[in-house]
Design a protein around this motif. Structure first.
Motif, mmCIF file in Angstrom:
data_model
loop_
_atom_site.group_PDB
_atom_site.id
_atom_site.type_symbol
_atom_site.label_atom_id
_atom_site.label_comp_id
_atom_site.label_asym_id
_atom_site.label_seq_id
_atom_site.Cartn_x
_atom_site.Cartn_y
_atom_site.Cartn_z
ATOM 1 N N PHE A 78 0.824 -1.333 0.023
ATOM 2 C CA PHE A 78 0.062 -0.044 -0.208
ATOM 3 C C PHE A 78 1.048 1.150 0.066
ATOM 4 O O PHE A 78 0.507 2.073 0.684
ATOM 5 C CB PHE A 78 -0.998 -0.110 1.337
ATOM 6 C CG PHE A 78 -1.957 -1.163 0.928
ATOM 7 C CD1 PHE A 78 -3.174 -1.011 0.228
ATOM 8 C CD2 PHE A 78 -1.979 -2.446 1.428
ATOM 9 C CE1 PHE A 78 -4.266 -1.794 0.203
ATOM 10 C CE2 PHE A 78 -2.926 -3.267 1.136
ATOM 11 C CZ PHE A 78 -3.981 -2.925 0.635
ATOM 12 N N GLY A 79 1.718 1.334 -0.918
ATOM 13 C CA GLY A 79 2.916 2.426 -0.983
ATOM 14 C C GLY A 79 3.752 2.703 0.010
ATOM 15 O O GLY A 79 4.591 3.347 -0.105
ATOM 16 N N ASN A 80 3.959 1.817 0.983
ATOM 17 C CA ASN A 80 4.941 2.007 2.146
ATOM 18 C C ASN A 80 5.926 0.766 2.150
ATOM 19 O O ASN A 80 5.632 -0.581 1.801
ATOM 20 C CB ASN A 80 4.364 1.646 3.512
ATOM 21 C CG ASN A 80 3.125 2.775 3.617
ATOM 22 O OD1 ASN A 80 3.403 3.932 3.822
ATOM 23 N ND2 ASN A 80 2.046 2.497 4.094
ATOM 24 N N PHE A 81 7.154 1.028 2.046
ATOM 25 C CA PHE A 81 8.111 0.182 1.881
ATOM 26 C C PHE A 81 8.592 -0.823 2.864
ATOM 27 O O PHE A 81 8.928 -0.147 3.993
ATOM 28 C CB PHE A 81 9.347 0.649 1.214
ATOM 29 C CG PHE A 81 10.652 -0.335 0.760
ATOM 30 C CD1 PHE A 81 10.162 -1.214 -0.258
ATOM 31 C CD2 PHE A 81 11.843 -0.283 1.578
ATOM 32 C CE1 PHE A 81 11.205 -2.142 -0.594
ATOM 33 C CE2 PHE A 81 12.809 -1.287 1.034
ATOM 34 C CZ PHE A 81 12.675 -2.356 -0.011
ATOM 35 N N VAL A 82 8.622 -2.167 2.946
ATOM 36 C CA VAL A 82 9.052 -3.130 3.667
ATOM 37 C C VAL A 82 10.248 -3.789 3.421
ATOM 38 O O VAL A 82 10.142 -4.529 2.311
ATOM 39 C CB VAL A 82 7.833 -4.114 4.206
ATOM 40 C CG1 VAL A 82 8.332 -4.994 5.254
ATOM 41 C CG2 VAL A 82 6.619 -3.170 4.588
ATOM 42 N N PRO A 83 11.658 -3.603 3.967
ATOM 43 C CA PRO A 83 12.505 -4.073 3.484
ATOM 44 C C PRO A 83 12.745 -5.610 3.391
ATOM 45 O O PRO A 83 13.579 -6.293 2.709
ATOM 46 C CB PRO A 83 13.913 -3.376 3.869
ATOM 47 C CG PRO A 83 13.144 -3.042 5.254
ATOM 48 C CD PRO A 83 11.658 -2.581 5.119
ATOM 49 N N LYS A 84 12.115 -6.186 4.283
ATOM 50 C CA LYS A 84 12.138 -7.535 4.574
ATOM 51 C C LYS A 84 10.652 -8.277 4.744
ATOM 52 O O LYS A 84 10.039 -8.126 5.826
ATOM 53 C CB LYS A 84 12.990 -8.033 5.545
ATOM 54 C CG LYS A 84 13.314 -9.633 5.797
ATOM 55 C CD LYS A 84 14.261 -9.871 7.064
ATOM 56 C CE LYS A 84 14.531 -11.536 7.079
ATOM 57 N NZ LYS A 84 15.330 -11.664 8.403
ATOM 58 N N LEU A 85 10.474 -8.982 3.622
ATOM 59 C CA LEU A 85 9.029 -9.744 3.586
ATOM 60 C C LEU A 85 9.248 -11.352 3.593
ATOM 61 O O LEU A 85 9.930 -12.057 4.513
ATOM 62 C CB LEU A 85 8.318 -9.143 2.688
ATOM 63 C CG LEU A 85 7.663 -7.908 2.727
ATOM 64 C CD1 LEU A 85 6.943 -7.161 1.739
ATOM 65 C CD2 LEU A 85 6.748 -7.802 3.995
#
Length: 487
Positions: A78-85
């Motif tokens: 939703f537009g927000n970067f999560v560096p580790k999924l």
């Protein structure tokens, strides 16, 4: 049975994935094995339906030559970067070469915790598993690139969501599980070596023609853009809403992946949103082309170190590649609409498509029924399609111009109808039918509606008079207003 598993991804450096073993359920039972897909993969459906097959499909036994891993990736959610999924509840067993010589991933989804679970239980609930099975197989029957479902099993345990519900696993088959978020994972770590390795892997596996280009990585980016143009334009042409077009749900292979809160339109509305977690309408039906473009910009950003030795040159390559998306999408989408209307003339067809879509929005016209019934109007029977409009005169005015356009491109009426019916499905996985099927299975352990729905949706372009009720839109009390992710 000895399955000829390989796992080319597991031969990449260890930072690309985490070794992990699936966690079996305590009392697994087969719900369904996809016999046609098993045959396509060169697997024995009878064996898969047996005790040994169940062990593999439920994570109870890792087959010889399989190398179970969970893939690492990042993503914009939703537009927000999560560096580790990464794969928080999926285990890639390996790959097989199908009867057409294509390498296909086989993955267990809902197979327990992995190092990427982020506090989750790693499990899947029965409802979302059945939704993914039906939706992905329906999309395949519609001719839209998609991951597939090889099998669904119950695990014999309960998983906690809002309440305790039956657990399940789906065996997912994909051309590849590499995502835009996979490139982002290494770009965020400034791991240029890994980006090169990943890009070379994707080229060798999915875009071999790029290897001979003057700039193979630019050719790879061009290939992914073209694949997304085709995919998303075809989504819109059947009224599909993905619901969670995060970059970690954007396949480099150009397949529809991760059927969470997805849905199909009933009444046509570009602003339609069903996903319970899309509160701002970011991934609304009509927003999907712009979001696909946005996701591809994120891919191009991640690939900048590969596109040129100098930053300015790399940015120029990226911008040139991305500039092709808009025109290519418009061309594909408009051509598809013209085919749905039975028109070949570009200027007249494009204007008529825009006009009727506007009228359909105002009149809350069922998207699928309009186009399917329109072929009947070719022979002069306007009644069924006209009845879909709150104000039928809106159709009448448009139909006059539509018929003039048809007359300008003479074609036998029966042939035109057949051409239109070949691109306008009679049957889609309507949301209320999906919900009824899930409720029957979860609440009453009744899988007959699941089987019936699969059978009908396997022939979406065929008239099936005995299944007429599956072509009907929901009654007011049957309308589904929200769909849910299941995690």
């Amino acid at each position: 049975m000895s399955i000829p598993f390989d796992n080319s991804y597991a031969r990449l450096p260890e930072r690309f994935f985490a070794p992990v073993s699936p966690t079996p359920g305590p009392d697994a039972r087969i719900v369904r094995v996809n016999g046609a897909l098993a045959f396509e993969l060169g697997l024995d459906a009878e064996w898969l339906n047996g005790a040994e097959g169940l062990k593999m499909l439920s994570g109870g036994q890792v087959p010889d030559n399989a190398t179970p891993i969970a893939l690492a990736y990042a993503g914009h959610q939703f537009g927000n970067f999560v560096p580790k999924l990464g794969d928080g509840r999926a285990v890639l067993l390996g790959e097989v070469i199908d009867r057409h010589g294509r390498r296909r991933d086989i993955q267990l989804k809902g197979a327990g915790r992995t190092p990427f679970s982020r506090g989750g239980d790693g499990r899947a609930a029965l409802g979302p598993v059945l939704r993914e099975y039906v939706m992905s197989e329906a999309m395949a029957a519609l001719g839209i690139p998609t991951t597939r479902a090889l099998a669904a099993v119950t695990t014999g345990e309960l998983v906690m969501r809002d309440t305790a519900i039956p657990g399940a696993m789906v065996t997912r088959v994909a051309a590849s599980h590499v995502r835009v978020g996979t490139f982002q994972y290494f770009a965020a770590r400034e791991d240029v070596e890994a980006l090169h390795i990943l890009a070379d892997y994707v080229i060798a596996r999915r875009y071999p023609e790029a290897a001979n280009a003057a700039n193979p990585y630019r050719a790879l980016l061009d290939g992914v853009i073209a694949a997304q143009v085709e995919l998303v334009s075809r989504w819109l042409l059947v009224g599909f809403i993905h619901g969670v077009m995060n970059t970690d749900n954007c396949s480099i292979a150009g397949e529809t992946i991760d059927y969470g809160p997805c849905a199909f339109l009933d009444a046509y509305d570009p602003a339609a949103v069903f996903s319970s977690i899309d509160r701002m309408g970011r991934y609304a039906y009509g927003q999907q082309p712009s979001i696909a473009h946005w996701n591809l910009i994120r891919l191009a950003e991640a690939m900048l170190p590969l596109l040129g030795d100098q930053e300015d040159a790399a940015i120029e390559e990226a911008q040139q590649a991305l500039a092709a998306f808009g025109p290519a999408f418009e061309q594909a989408y408009r051509a598809g609409l013209r085919r749905k209307l039975g028109l070949g003339d570009e200027a007249a067809g494009d204007a008529l498509a825009a006009e009727i879509l506007s009228a359909m929005t105002t009149n809350a016209v069922d998207f699928t029924l309009f186009f399917r019934r329109l072929s009947g109007a070719v022979g002069g029977d306007d009644g069924p399609v006209r009845s879909l409009f709150i104000d039928p005169t809106a159709y009448d005015a448009w139909a006059i111009e539509w018929r003039r356009a048809l007359e300008a491109a003479p074609q036998d009426a029966a042939a035109r109808r057949a051409d239109m019916d070949a691109v306008n499905p009679a049957f889609i996985p309507r949301n209320h039918q999906i919900e009824a099927m899930i409720n029957a299975a979860v609440d009453h352990q009744d899988f007959a509606p699941f089987e019936t729905l699969l059978s009908v949706l396997s022939r979406p372009y065929d008239d099936q008079p005995e299944a007429a009720r599956f072509a009907e839109p929901p009654l007011d009390h049957e309308r589904v207003l929200a769909t849910f992710c299941g995690t």
